[in-house]
Write a protein that holds these residues in place. Structure first.
Motif, PDB file in Angstrom:
ATOM      1  N   ARG A 168       0.837  -1.193   0.000  1.00 28.17           N
ATOM      2  CA  ARG A 168       0.000   0.000   0.000  1.00 28.17           C
ATOM      3  C   ARG A 168       0.881   1.256   0.000  1.00 28.17           C
ATOM      4  O   ARG A 168       2.080   1.183   0.222  1.00 28.17           O
ATOM      5  N   ASN A 189      -4.839   2.510   1.725  1.00 32.46           N
ATOM      6  CA  ASN A 189      -5.168   1.475   0.743  1.00 32.46           C
ATOM      7  C   ASN A 189      -6.289   1.987  -0.163  1.00 32.46           C
ATOM      8  O   ASN A 189      -7.443   1.573  -0.072  1.00 32.46           O
ATOM      9  N   ARG A 190      -5.940   2.914  -1.064  1.00 31.53           N
ATOM     10  CA  ARG A 190      -6.939   3.490  -1.952  1.00 31.53           C
ATOM     11  C   ARG A 190      -7.326   2.543  -3.078  1.00 31.53           C
ATOM     12  O   ARG A 190      -8.303   2.802  -3.787  1.00 31.53           O
ATOM     13  N   LYS A 191      -6.565   1.482  -3.261  1.00 36.59           N
ATOM     14  CA  LYS A 191      -6.940   0.510  -4.289  1.00 36.59           C
ATOM     15  C   LYS A 191      -8.233  -0.211  -3.938  1.00 36.59           C
ATOM     16  O   LYS A 191      -8.899  -0.753  -4.824  1.00 36.59           O
ATOM     17  N   SER A 192      -8.592  -0.221  -2.664  1.00 36.86           N
ATOM     18  CA  SER A 192      -9.833  -0.892  -2.271  1.00 36.86           C
ATOM     19  C   SER A 192     -11.067  -0.159  -2.770  1.00 36.86           C
ATOM     20  O   SER A 192     -12.169  -0.718  -2.748  1.00 36.86           O
ATOM     21  N   LEU A 193     -10.925   1.082  -3.214  1.00 35.47           N
ATOM     22  CA  LEU A 193     -12.065   1.833  -3.746  1.00 35.47           C
ATOM     23  C   LEU A 193     -12.365   1.462  -5.191  1.00 35.47           C
ATOM     24  O   LEU A 193     -13.410   1.860  -5.710  1.00 35.47           O
ATOM     25  N   GLU A 194     -11.465   0.751  -5.838  1.00 34.64           N
ATOM     26  CA  GLU A 194     -11.691   0.363  -7.225  1.00 34.64           C
ATOM     27  C   GLU A 194     -12.712  -0.774  -7.302  1.00 34.64           C
ATOM     28  O   GLU A 194     -12.789  -1.611  -6.401  1.00 34.64           O
ATOM     29  N   PRO A 195     -13.491  -0.831  -8.371  1.00 39.87           N
ATOM     30  CA  PRO A 195     -14.537  -1.886  -8.455  1.00 39.87           C
ATOM     31  C   PRO A 195     -13.964  -3.289  -8.597  1.00 39.87           C
ATOM     32  O   PRO A 195     -14.572  -4.249  -8.120  1.00 39.87           O
ATOM     33  N   ASP A 196     -12.794  -3.442  -9.231  1.00 39.46           N
ATOM     34  CA  ASP A 196     -12.206  -4.771  -9.427  1.00 39.46           C
ATOM     35  C   ASP A 196     -11.130  -5.072  -8.390  1.00 39.46           C
ATOM     36  O   ASP A 196     -10.123  -5.721  -8.686  1.00 39.46           O
ATOM     37  N   TYR A 197     -11.337  -4.585  -7.171  1.00 38.51           N
ATOM     38  CA  TYR A 197     -10.330  -4.765  -6.118  1.00 38.51           C
ATOM     39  C   TYR A 197     -10.356  -6.187  -5.570  1.00 38.51           C
ATOM     40  O   TYR A 197     -11.429  -6.754  -5.328  1.00 38.51           O
ATOM     41  N   THR A 198      -9.172  -6.736  -5.382  1.00 38.76           N
ATOM     42  CA  THR A 198      -9.018  -8.033  -4.715  1.00 38.76           C
ATOM     43  C   THR A 198      -8.084  -7.854  -3.524  1.00 38.76           C
ATOM     44  O   THR A 198      -7.094  -7.097  -3.594  1.00 38.76           O
ATOM     45  N   GLN A 254     -11.404   8.495   4.233  1.00 35.40           N
ATOM     46  CA  GLN A 254     -11.740   8.918   2.887  1.00 35.40           C
ATOM     47  C   GLN A 254     -13.140   9.520   2.807  1.00 35.40           C
ATOM     48  O   GLN A 254     -13.412  10.410   2.007  1.00 35.40           O
TER      49      GLN A 254
END
Length: 629
Positions: A168, A189-198, A254
């Motif tokens: 992160r 961990n801003r990647k968790s806001l993406e729709p295709d997050y794993t 956020q």
């Protein structure tokens, strides 16, 4: 090992190497060993990749953490000693001479001198290995050693990685005051806001923290395992530990909410403000402020609001103000700027500073009741967002401001002048920090991974040291004693740099020089302000004078027009002809005579018009010959 690699330097004195070796060029064979044919026949070719074994040694994995031991070497020049102070006066030559003769008559004196001579000869022989009377480095220029004599370097000692793969983003690092070797690393961990997050892979599942939004407290001596962890179910953007009471910690999310943790117990937040009371956009700035119970703090957001909270009750903020450049009694959110950073100094408990994404610095008053009283001053210093603001630990009235492509050093005493010092860089500057050990040293990091160290007492034109990092430097913070620098990078790594002795401390003379430099720059800015005010006053007076002169001309023109109109309305004075005609009209006899005179003249003119004249030829005209063609 490179700029940030670990290295170990072993240094010994030259006299411990013994006499120097002297080599000569001779064609003489001392030893010749020919290869053995029997050994060559016993050589067996094997595949080094696949090898089978039946029995091997057993190894056990263990880790030992040892504390660093600092060693130092001291020397002593023993010129003369061994005197009995009670019986011998060292300052009296006769007394020392009598004592010296008394010692020489002793039987053990010769044995001790003989033993001492052996030690002296051994030291002399070691010293003779180098010609101490030779002139070394005579070919170097004379001005080589006139620069800075102290060593300027920073060595990497530790690298702390994120426990999650892929890592992160590391937002910030904060040292703890209770334990100088512990620090808090905040990850986002801003990647968790993406729709295709794993969900990422946890490299330390046995630690007890399986939350990808968690953040940790690390110890400087152990880079493999954190000391404590704290959880949250939302994307965390910033976290701050209370300086006065490290058992309290707050964080911004956020969604615009703020949360409260107790560092004594690991886990999630104890309290979170509701959505109806939080910011409308992400919480981008936090700072603790002075209070009796150490429970109050401020939060800022990109929606333009600064809210005052109390950790005992997060249902509603205590106060709220909008970052408007021209505050009104009724504030408008459309005119406010987004808040990027907050700053508070405990030695000045009334004031606090917040900076915006439009490059403005707002000075706030905690005792203000209205927006006009709360926002004391607004200063436009940058054209882009301000990334960092930090007071000098030694001179708290001077700030380090970092924004867009510039670095400014600003003082509260300077109101209208942009800044006392100004540095422009080729890349966008992301972070900066003052040194807590050396008053003139600060460092900055840009979006290209360049870490630059600047010293105001050495040079203002270029950095004294530049270190190239592989990723963007997101945050910088010095250890409270100034010996180490924590560098937070965008790839989730935290690099610890140990500074040299010359970069971690300052002498009393250097502090006085720095104080005089700040005072000189502040006085220069005040003179510029006074000159600017003088020019403004002169321009204002000139404008007022021109306006008064214009008004006076208009009044004069109006008077002239009024006088002309009045003059036109008044009856005109009669001339002599008019007076003569009026006299004729008033005298009937003279009028009658004039009338008769006019009639007589008309009669004469009529008679003359009726006359007929006869044209007669003379004698000469009659006798003229008649010429014909």
């Amino acid at each position: 090992m490179g700029t940030l690699g670990n290295q170990f330097i072993l240094s010994r004195e030259r006299r411990r190497f013994g006499r120097q070796c002297l080599f000569t060029d001779r064609n003489e064979m001392l030893l010749s060993v020919n290869p053995s044919g029997r050994l060559r026949l016993k050589y067996i070719l094997r595949n080094p990749i696949h090898e089978k074994t039946q029995l091997s040694e057993q190894y056990a994995v263990s880790s030992v953490l040892t504390h660093n031991v600092s060693l130092d070497s001291h020397g002593m020049n023993h010129f003369e000693g061994g005197w009995n102070v009670k019986e011998v006066n060292v300052m009296d030559e006769e007394s020392t001479l009598r004592y010296r003769k008394k010692v020489e008559r002793d039987d053990t004196w010769g044995v001790e001198v003989n033993k001492l001579m052996h030690d002296v000869m051994q030291i002399s022989s070691a010293n003779n290995a180098v010609n101490i009377y030779e002139d070394f480095f005579v070919d170097l220029p004379d001005d080589l050693g006139r620069g800075i004599s102290m060593k300027i370097a920073a060595r990497c000692t530790h690298v702390f990685h994120d426990l999650w793969i892929p890592p992160r983003q590391l937002v910030m690092c904060e040292w703890l005051n209770n334990d100088p070797n512990q620090f808090l690393l905040t990850f986002s961990n801003r990647k968790s806001l993406e729709p295709d997050y794993t969900k990422q892979l946890n490299t330390l599942p046995d630690f007890g923290n399986d939350n990808p939004h968690g953040f940790y407290v690390w110890d400087l001596d152990d880079a493999t395992r954190p000391v404590a962890h704290y959880d949250c179910q939302r994307v965390l953007l910033i976290a701050k530990v209370c300086v006065r009471d490290e058992s309290y910690m707050v964080g911004g999310f956020q969604e615009g909410q703020v949360g409260f943790w107790q560092t004594d117990s690991m886990g999630g937040p104890k309290r979170i403000c509701p959505l109806e009371a939080c910011h409308r956009e992400a919480t981008s700035a936090l700072c603790w402020v002075h209070s009796k119970l150490n429970t109050e703090f401020y939060s800022g957001s990109l929606d333009g609001s600064v809210k005052h909270w109390d950790t005992r009750d997060l249902l509603m903020p205590v106060n709220e103000v909008l970052a408007e450049p021209y505050p009104q009694q009724v504030q408008n959110r459309q005119d406010s700027h987004g808040v990027t950073v907050l700053e508070f100094e405990y030695t000045i408990p009334v004031r606090y500073i917040f900076c915006t994404d439009m490059g403005c610095v707002f000075v706030g008053n905690r005792k203000g009741l209205t927006p006009q009283e709360t926002i004391v001053g607004v200063y436009q210093l940058f054209s882009g967002p301000i990334r960092c603001v930090m007071r000098n630990p030694f001179f708290v009235k001077n700030f380090l401001l970092v924004g867009d492509w510039r670095v400014r050093i600003w003082s509260e005493e300077v109101k209208s002048c942009p800044s006392t010092f100004y540095f422009r860089r080729p890349n966008q500057v992301i972070s900066g920090a003052w040194s807590t050990g050396r008053c003139s040293l600060f460092c900055i990091g840009d979006d290209k991974g360049n870490l630059e160290f600047w010293d105001l007492l050495m040079t203002h034109s270029r950095p004294i040291l530049t270190i190239k990092m592989k990723h963007v430097v997101t945050h910088l913070v010095f250890k409270p004693d100034g010996s180490m620098l924590a560098v937070s990078m965008a790839n989730g790594d935290c690099v610890m740099l140990r500074l040299e002795e010359g970069m971690r401390s300052a002498t009393v003379k250097e502090k006085s020089l720095m104080m005089s430099m700040f005072e000189r720059e502040i006085s220069r800015c005040k003179l510029l302000e006074a000159r600017e005010e003088e020019m403004k006053l002169k321009k204002r007076l000139t404008t007022i004078f021109e306006e008064e002169e214009r008004k006076s001309k208009e009044k004069l023109e109006a008077k002239k027009k009024k006088a002309q109109a009045k003059k036109d309305q008044e009856p005109k004075a009669e001339d002599e002809a008019t007076i003569f005609l009026r006299m004729i009209e008033n005298d009937p006899e003279f009028s009658k005579a004039i009338l008769e005179f006019n009639e007589s003249i008309e009669t004469v003119a009529a008679k003359r018009s009726k006359r007929v004249f006869a044209m007669e030829h003379t004698v000469f005209e009659k006798n003229q010959p008649n010429f014909t063609a």
